[in-house]
Scaffold this motif. Sequence first.
Motif, PDB file in Angstrom:
ATOM      1  N   VAL A   1       0.953  -1.147   0.165  1.00 22.38           N
ATOM      2  CA  VAL A   1      -0.027  -0.059  -0.027  1.00 22.38           C
ATOM      3  C   VAL A   1       0.920   1.286  -0.035  1.00 22.38           C
ATOM      4  CG1 VAL A   1      -1.935   0.981   1.102  1.00 22.38           C
ATOM      5  CG2 VAL A   1      -1.910  -1.352   1.345  1.00 22.38           C
ATOM      6  N   PRO A   2       1.330   1.630  -1.323  1.00 18.92           N
ATOM      7  CA  PRO A   2       2.401   2.764  -1.147  1.00 18.92           C
ATOM      8  C   PRO A   2       2.020   3.911  -0.628  1.00 18.92           C
ATOM      9  CG  PRO A   2       2.005   1.557  -3.519  1.00 18.92           C
ATOM     10  CD  PRO A   2       0.792   1.203  -2.383  1.00 18.92           C
ATOM     11  N   ALA A   3       0.675   4.203  -0.716  1.00 21.57           N
ATOM     12  CA  ALA A   3       0.275   5.858  -0.456  1.00 21.57           C
ATOM     13  C   ALA A   3      -1.020   5.714   0.409  1.00 21.57           C
ATOM     14  CB  ALA A   3      -0.201   6.728  -1.673  1.00 21.57           C
ATOM     15  N   PRO A   4      -0.846   5.088   1.556  1.00 21.78           N
ATOM     16  CA  PRO A   4      -2.032   5.241   2.421  1.00 21.78           C
ATOM     17  C   PRO A   4      -2.426   6.727   2.916  1.00 21.78           C
ATOM     18  CG  PRO A   4      -0.018   4.384   3.579  1.00 21.78           C
ATOM     19  CD  PRO A   4       0.331   4.650   2.353  1.00 21.78           C
ATOM     20  N   ARG A   5      -3.642   6.776   3.351  1.00 22.73           N
ATOM     21  CA  ARG A   5      -4.008   8.118   3.820  1.00 22.73           C
ATOM     22  C   ARG A   5      -3.614   8.239   5.279  1.00 22.73           C
ATOM     23  NH1 ARG A   5      -8.747   5.944   1.282  1.00 22.73           N
ATOM     24  NH2 ARG A   5      -9.666   7.232  -0.381  1.00 22.73           N
ATOM     25  N   LYS A   6      -3.659   7.300   5.931  1.00 20.92           N
ATOM     26  CA  LYS A   6      -3.151   7.517   7.264  1.00 20.92           C
ATOM     27  C   LYS A   6      -2.443   6.312   7.634  1.00 20.92           C
ATOM     28  CE  LYS A   6      -7.270   8.369   9.457  1.00 20.92           C
ATOM     29  NZ  LYS A   6      -7.885   8.392   8.248  1.00 20.92           N
ATOM     30  N   VAL A   7      -1.513   6.346   8.646  1.00 20.54           N
ATOM     31  CA  VAL A   7      -0.972   5.369   9.352  1.00 20.54           C
ATOM     32  C   VAL A   7      -1.064   5.589  10.928  1.00 20.54           C
ATOM     33  CG1 VAL A   7       1.106   4.233   9.648  1.00 20.54           C
ATOM     34  CG2 VAL A   7       0.999   4.882   7.533  1.00 20.54           C
ATOM     35  N   TYR A   8      -1.756   4.581  11.491  1.00 21.63           N
ATOM     36  CA  TYR A   8      -2.059   4.957  13.107  1.00 21.63           C
ATOM     37  C   TYR A   8      -0.980   3.821  13.605  1.00 21.63           C
ATOM     38  CZ  TYR A   8      -6.877   5.766  11.686  1.00 21.63           C
ATOM     39  OH  TYR A   8      -8.083   6.303  11.332  1.00 21.63           O
ATOM     40  N   ALA A   9      -0.532   4.120  14.824  1.00 21.57           N
ATOM     41  CA  ALA A   9       0.522   3.207  15.550  1.00 21.57           C
ATOM     42  C   ALA A   9       0.020   3.183  16.922  1.00 21.57           C
ATOM     43  CB  ALA A   9       1.801   3.684  15.250  1.00 21.57           C
ATOM     44  N   GLN A  10       0.121   1.915  17.528  1.00 25.80           N
ATOM     45  CA  GLN A  10       0.052   1.667  18.784  1.00 25.80           C
ATOM     46  C   GLN A  10       1.122   1.754  19.740  1.00 25.80           C
ATOM     47  OE1 GLN A  10      -3.442   1.086  19.789  1.00 25.80           O
ATOM     48  NE2 GLN A  10      -2.942   0.800  21.971  1.00 25.80           N
ATOM     49  N   PRO A  11       1.475   2.509  20.675  1.00 24.52           N
ATOM     50  CA  PRO A  11       2.488   2.492  21.549  1.00 24.52           C
ATOM     51  C   PRO A  11       2.522   1.438  22.598  1.00 24.52           C
ATOM     52  CG  PRO A  11       1.051   4.150  22.206  1.00 24.52           C
ATOM     53  CD  PRO A  11       0.377   3.640  21.062  1.00 24.52           C
ATOM     54  N   VAL A  12       3.637   1.064  22.819  1.00 29.60           N
ATOM     55  CA  VAL A  12       4.263   0.360  23.985  1.00 29.60           C
ATOM     56  C   VAL A  12       3.090  -0.679  24.382  1.00 29.60           C
ATOM     57  CG1 VAL A  12       5.024   0.445  26.685  1.00 29.60           C
ATOM     58  CG2 VAL A  12       4.994   2.624  25.139  1.00 29.60           C
ATOM     59  N   ASN A  13       2.848  -1.825  23.415  1.00 32.47           N
ATOM     60  CA  ASN A  13       1.814  -2.510  23.335  1.00 32.47           C
ATOM     61  C   ASN A  13       2.128  -3.934  23.930  1.00 32.47           C
ATOM     62  OD1 ASN A  13      -0.930  -2.947  23.144  1.00 32.47           O
ATOM     63  ND2 ASN A  13      -0.738  -3.711  20.911  1.00 32.47           N
ATOM     64  N   TYR A  14       3.496  -4.222  24.457  1.00 38.01           N
ATOM     65  CA  TYR A  14       3.708  -5.574  25.022  1.00 38.01           C
ATOM     66  C   TYR A  14       4.440  -5.266  26.397  1.00 38.01           C
ATOM     67  CZ  TYR A  14       3.092  -7.557  20.297  1.00 38.01           C
ATOM     68  OH  TYR A  14       2.367  -8.051  19.020  1.00 38.01           O
ATOM     69  N   ARG A  15       3.806  -5.979  27.183  1.00 38.27           N
ATOM     70  CA  ARG A  15       4.452  -5.826  28.699  1.00 38.27           C
ATOM     71  C   ARG A  15       6.013  -5.969  28.695  1.00 38.27           C
ATOM     72  NH1 ARG A  15       0.384  -4.136  31.312  1.00 38.27           N
ATOM     73  NH2 ARG A  15      -1.571  -5.167  31.072  1.00 38.27           N
ATOM     74  N   ALA A  16       6.658  -7.068  27.932  1.00 42.79           N
ATOM     75  CA  ALA A  16       8.032  -7.217  28.155  1.00 42.79           C
ATOM     76  C   ALA A  16       8.666  -6.079  27.503  1.00 42.79           C
ATOM     77  CB  ALA A  16       8.444  -8.268  27.563  1.00 42.79           C
TER      78      ALA A  16
END
Length: 284
Positions: free
Chosen positions: A74-89
């Motif tokens: 997907v070379p040109a997505p409108r948005k890129v979301y991301a989830q921070p610090v999502n694994y306890r280790a």
Amino acid sequence: MRLVSYDDYRIGALTDQDSVVDLTGLLPDLPDEFRPMRMLLLIERWDALRPQAEALAASGGGVPLASVRLLAPVPAPRKVYAQPVNYRAHHEEMQNSPWSGTAPQVSSDQGMFLKASSAVSGPNDPILLPYADRVIHHESELVMVIGKGGSAIPVDDALGHVFGYACGLDMTVRGPEDRSKRKSFDTFAPTGACVVTADEVPDPQDLEINLWVNEELRQHAFTRDMIVDCKNQIANMSWVARMEPGDLVFTGTPEGVGPVAPGDLVTISISGVGELSARAQARE
Ligand code: MN
């Protein structure tokens, strides 16, 4: 089905024989400048186009995978979301690390952040390292590609909004600046090499992630250990910012993040999803 973007933003299906069957003819002609958006159009129209795509892919033919130049699927997505610090280790390693000034909160407290969509790159693009004197880390992540958009998507419907899954690297400069700067440099979101459609991934919380730098295994984890699972990420994120077809969601990195230097080959593999390699080099 495994879908790729290649050459001049053509769209193809990967076959079991490692050939690429061209699906571009299923879509209307686009002006050259809009070809990077072709995959968005395929995703938007997928329900209608899928039978034809499957028939074309099954009819064989195609060209050898080795003869094409793969791009980000997907070379040109409108948005890129991301989830921070999502694994306890990973939370623990960051609390005890010299890289983060303060102990970060876990994912359920922090919600989400956005990476610049222009950071998306593909398996044949280098990862450009913008600083020689800063710590720059790999973060191996399962990436969701959104199919059907929506606002405030209910948790129970959320996985029905996923078009497919890909491997992703959430490249990160460690330091005090806001995440949106540290994670948005050009080429800081390698994705691919393909998108595997959601019907081939029965449970996104039952996948194994591995990441190597050169020959060294750095990250080895299971998506069942996410603090906020995939369906809740979609519900939470879409409640804030309406999701659109082709949007990417980086679902967070497990433990084992580490530095990347010029010349390093970074490889991520996710069971049932695929593999992606990209080489780091200093940015001019
Ligand atoms: Mn991340």
